[in-house]
Design a protein around this motif. Structure first.
Motif: not given
Length: 448
Positions: A376-385
């Motif tokens: 979940d955290r990898f995914a959300r940080y990818a979207v923010h980037a």
């Protein structure tokens, strides 16, 4: 691994961030429950110093997190997600969290899933785009595998880029290992060469845990947990027969993290072999002599071997490669089984030898709690980037913090398990095996 330069850690940006973020976060510490992340926020490359007078403080990763200003207007964004390579626990979690973050946090109206990896971007294989909805992804995180499907091997970069352009895709999330990220890097560079404002962001996926600058990739913990369960069964089998010997082959093409992790988690393994360390089989100091002593002393033994270990034992046998260009290793598990059977038979010692290969079982199960959170955290940080217009990067996990790692740095080498690491020292302590099972070199020279 060569030390990168400050320029190597620089992150590519598509341009000025002109749009305010819709996220309800604060611009100053304590203003809200959470804060936006500034581009000035960095994470040191080095966190350990052998000499306090040494100051390698000019190397920093850019810290990942939501930005206050965005490059893309969320209301006009079209995004796509692709999953490539082998299966891994947590892929569906990543897909779901990428979609939910785009749709409900940023208000992105159109998100697509791409079927069967990069081949879904090649019209020669048909239309690979699926419009994603809440109903479609609602329960996928409860299942293993990837509901989008996956494949190995490259596709023509210009063809893939033409497909993405025709669909007016603004950002592409590439979930996969080193081969996937090489493809993502090529796509990003091709887009920049055409002057296309397309964000390409990688999310690291490998149960082998061999992606550099990612302390732990999602799926690794679940794989170790399932491997430990297999080893528990192997231990019961070994103790259930006179001179019982069970060999368990685990995944680990170039790195022995799963074998080492499962060994230390189990505490029932007597010998563990990884790709990073050579070993001999024949006496006086080869594995077979140590195995014989173990069986004579304790009446049973459990052996764990990573799939990429011991490839030197096959001599000059021809090497094949899979569709992604990875070497298809010779089957070290079957080879060890046959050599053990022959060794004990020739020495007229009773041995009940069994062999277990759970490779595809441990990678196709749903993510455990830890990996579900990590996914979940990898995914959300990818979207923010991506929303901030950052491209040609992978979300890294560096000393407990999420960072932006340039794709060219990620694909420059593979991470391996150091024989000097605390993990491998723990393996040696748990198994009691010799640090090296290698015979002295022989000389062909005659007497002087």
């Amino acid at each position: 691994m060569m030390l990168p330069s400050p320029e190597d850690l620089a992150i590519c940006s598509l341009g000025e961030c002109r749009f305010p973020s819709p996220l309800q976060l604060g611009a100053a510490s304590g203003e809200y429950h959470g804060d936006f992340m500034s581009d000035a926020a960095k994470v040191r490359f080095h966190v350990e110093l052998e000499n306090l007078d040494t100051r390698p403080d000019d190397l920093f990763f850019e810290r990942a997190g939501p930005r206050e200003r965005l490059f893309f207007d969320p209301a006009t964004v079209r995004a796509a997600i692709v999953t490539c390579g082998g299966l891994c626990p947590g892929i569906n979690n990543v897909i779901r969290s990428v979609f939910l973050t785009l749709k409900y946090n940023y208000g992105v109206p159109e998100v697509y899933g791409i079927r069967y990896g990069y081949r879904g971007l090649n019209p020669a294989h048909g239309d690979g785009f699926i419009p994603m909805t809440h109903e479609l992804v609602e329960n996928i995180h409860l299942h293993g595998g990837t509901f989008l499907g996956s494949s190995r091997g490259p596709q023509p970069v210009e063809v893939m880029l033409d497909t993405l352009t025709a669909r007016r895709i603004d950002m592409l999330f590439c979930v996969g290992g080193d081969g996937t990220q090489r493809g993502a890097d090529a796509l990003s560079q091709a887009a920049r060469a055409r002057g296309l404002p397309m964000a390409v962001v990688g999310i690291p996926k490998t149960i082998d845990n061999d992606i550099p600058y990612v302390f732990r990739s999602f799926g690794y913990g679940t794989a170790v947990e399932k491997a430990r369960e297999v080893i528990a069964g192997a231990h019961a089998e070994a103790k259930g027969a006179p001179n019982g010997i069970v060999i368990v082959k685990l995944m680990g093409r170039n790195a022995g993290f799963i074998a080492a992790g499962a060994t230390t988690a189990s505490q029932e393994v007597n010998f563990a072999f990884i790709p990073e360390l050579p070993f001999d089989l024949d006496p006086p100091n080869g594995f077979l002599a140590h195995l014989e002593k173990r069986v004579r002393d304790r009446g049973h033994a459990v052996v764990v071997v990573a799939e990429g270990a011991g490839q030197h034992l096959f001599g000059n046998l021809p090497v094949e490669r899979d569709a992604s260009g990875n070497i298809k290793h010779h089957d070290i598990g079957v080879y060890l089984r046959d050599r053990v059977i022959a060794y004990f038979r020739d020495r007229q010692i009773e041995a009940n030898v069994k062999y277990i290969d759970p490779s595809y079982l441990i990678r196709s199960v749903p993510a455990n709690c830890d990996d579900a959170q990590l996914s979940d955290r990898f995914a959300r940080y990818a979207v923010h980037a991506a929303m901030a217009g950052k491209t040609d990067l992978l979300i890294g996990y560096w000393h407990g913090l999420f960072v932006h790692v340039p794709m060219r740095l990620v694909t420059s080498h593979k991470k391996q398990l150091s024989p000097k690491s605390s993990l491998w020292l723990s393996v040696l302590a748990a198994t009691g095996q010799p640090a090296l099972m290698v015979n002295p070199p022989t000389s062909d020279a005659g007497p002087a």
